[in-house]
Enzyme design. Structure first.
Site, PDB file in Angstrom:
ATOM      1  N   ASP A   4       0.947  -1.159  -0.091  1.00 39.39           N
ATOM      2  CA  ASP A   4      -0.122  -0.215  -0.143  1.00 39.39           C
ATOM      3  C   ASP A   4       0.816   1.234  -0.087  1.00 39.39           C
ATOM      4  OD1 ASP A   4      -2.285  -1.591   0.146  1.00 39.39           O
ATOM      5  OD2 ASP A   4      -2.720  -1.145   1.962  1.00 39.39           O
ATOM      6  N   ASP A  24     -13.713  -5.960  -4.564  1.00 42.07           N
ATOM      7  CA  ASP A  24     -13.915  -6.351  -3.215  1.00 42.07           C
ATOM      8  C   ASP A  24     -15.301  -6.891  -2.939  1.00 42.07           C
ATOM      9  OD1 ASP A  24     -11.476  -5.277  -3.191  1.00 42.07           O
ATOM     10  OD2 ASP A  24     -12.197  -2.963  -2.365  1.00 42.07           O
TER      11      ASP A  24
END
Lengths: 228, 270
Positions: B11, B130
């Site tokens: 990330d 997701d």
């Protein structure tokens, strides 16, 4: 003397359909003086050339046509100087592909075929397309008999592939290495000074960099032998 | 034989790795290039960089990161986060990314998948989904495309699992592939961060219904979990973050373990 020790000048043919950045960096770290260009004049003056490519055959051939590079690439290849073609670049060497309408460069005899997705693989599962990821290659000849670009690479080495179509040369002598994906698939080709890989050496970590190092050294040697 | 891929995910916020690698002595554990080098040497098959930068002013930073990393690390690099247009995608690919992953932007405008795929090829377009179990589906009002309405137990979520959409995750995956996605990255919001294993049913449902490779994400707590995602979940690749970043396992250990259980992997580098 200075002619022999200068860095080999290698042109990366930029037809806007490739990850040119990594190709250029891999050549640079292998000791080449790199020029990324769409100029036919630069190509004709180069010691060595790389024809990269990702995406679709028609789009790439259309780009080469618009850039007026098709004849210069054929002329360059005919001059006997080394050219490394990568992925779609390898497919462009062939006269025709299942992928599109346009003719390829026609520098290697054969055909570019679609993966047969309806045919289950050995374990009964269906092939996923694109063939994406690391796969092992098997050379067709022992190390010392291969084109110098492919020497020093152990049989069974893994390389990174991303493609939905695969090359089928007419002359089995043109096949340097195969990989297995629902059957044997041509992984690399050599015909005279035209060498090509279906996989991406610039994305294949150390073994891939070895191919660029071999290519740059080979180009330097051909320059030295021409000067001599 | 095609190897299963092991993909560490980083990330990145304003050009810096967050939740960085904490177990090795790196000069700068927040530097994406340094971590990319580290994982390349550890035998990672591919890297995913997820740009979680909130401000769009910092997007240029990500382009620089990608350019720097792809200049010195020669394995495939996927970049996701905040890419909304063909031009956004072009910049990343020109900077040296091999693939881009699209998530919310593709939900808001599915045509983006088709446009990007036509422009750059399906092989560089990853559809990131997701998904979260949500039952019963009739509780949610449907106002989107009825062909993509929820039927399976998994709904597509946005904003890190906070916002449900009408989309059925399995149908959305299939539709994304029809639109031109060359790979699916599926994250279970139920198992993500729990370190209790991937959602194998979800993985299998997606993997068996699309013709492109599937990357499993969310839930890796040990190497068994990775084996299960590949073997029982029918995934082609596994993505993991904390299991590697905190040194619980190395990429090499993961590969040796999977190879020991008969799965094809690219041999570990050490």
């Amino acid at each position: 003397m200075s002619e022999n020790i200068r860095k080999p000048h290698i042109v990366v043919i930029n037809h806007q359909a490739a990850n040119i950045h990594s190709v250029g960096k891999a050549l640079e770290r292998s000791g080449a003086e790199v020029e990324i260009t769409d100029s036919a004049e630069s190509l004709m003056a180069a010691d060595g050339a790389v024809l990269p490519g990702v995406g679709a055959m028609d789009a790439a051939m259309r780009a080469l046509e618009e850039l007026k590079l098709i004849e210069p690439i054929r002329e360059y290849a005919g001059s006997g100087r080394p050219m490394l073609s990568v992925c779609l670049g390898m497919q462009l060497l062939f006269p025709e592909s299942d992928e599109g309408e346009r003719s390829g460069l026609g520098l290697v005899d054969g055909h570019v075929a679609r993966f047969d997705v309806d045919e289950p693989s050995e374990d009964g599962s269906r092939l996923k397309v694109p063939h994406m990821g690391w796969n092992a290659i098997t050379f067709t000849e022992p190390d010392q008999d291969r084109h110098p670009v492919f020497r020093g690479i152990p049989d069974g080495s893994y390389f990174y592939f991303v493609h939905s179509f695969h090359c089928m040369p007419n002359d089995s002598q043109d096949v340097v290495a195969t990989t297995a994906y629902g059957g044997p698939v041509c992984a690399a080709v050599a015909r005279g000074e035209l060498v090509a890989t279906q996989f991406h050496p610039e994305k294949s970590a150390d073994m891939g960099l070895k191919i660029y190092e071999n290519f740059v050294r080979h180009v330097a040697e051909t320059v030295a032998s021409r000067v001599a | 034989m095609l190897a299963h891929r092991i993909i560490p995910c980083l990330d990145i916020d304003s050009g810096r790795v967050v939740k960085g690698v904490s177990f090795v002595d790196l000069r700068d554990a927040g530097d994406p290039a340094e971590l990319a080098r580290f994982y390349n040497e550890a035998g990672a098959d591919e890297l995913v960089f997820l740009d979680i930068t909130a401000s769009s002013d910092d997007r240029d930073t990500m382009v620089d990161v990608v350019r720097r990393v792809s200049s010195e690390v020669f394995i495939p690099l996927t970049v996701g986060g905040g890419l909304r247009s063909v031009e956004d995608i072009r910049r990343m690919l020109e900077a040296g990314a091999d693939k881009v992953s699209l998530n919310t932007a593709a939900i808001n405008r599915p045509e983006l998948i088709r446009e990007a795929s036509a422009e750059f090829g399906a092989q560089c377009i990853v559809l990131a989904i997701d998904a979260k179990r949500l039952a019963p589906p009739e509780d949610v009002e449907l106002d989107g495309d009825p062909d993509l309405a929820a039927e399976s137990p998994w709904r597509v979520f946005t904003h890190g699992g906070r916002n449900p959409t009408d989309l059925d995750a399995v149908k959305w995956a299939r539709y994304g592939v029809e639109m031109g996605a060359g790979e699916i990255l599926i994250t279970s919001m139920d198992t993500d961060g729990q370190k209790d294993g991937y959602d194998l049913e979800l993985l299998r449902a997606i993997s068996d219904s699309v013709s492109v490779p599937v990357i499993a994400s969310g839930g890796a707590g040990n190497l068994d979990h990775m084996y299960d995602a590949l073997h029982e979940g029918h995934s082609d690749a596994v993505l993991a973050a904390s299991i590697f970043h905190f040194g619980e396992y190395t990429v090499s250990e993961a590969k040796r373990y999977l190879a020991g259980r008969g799965l094809p992997v690219r041999p570990p580098t050490d």
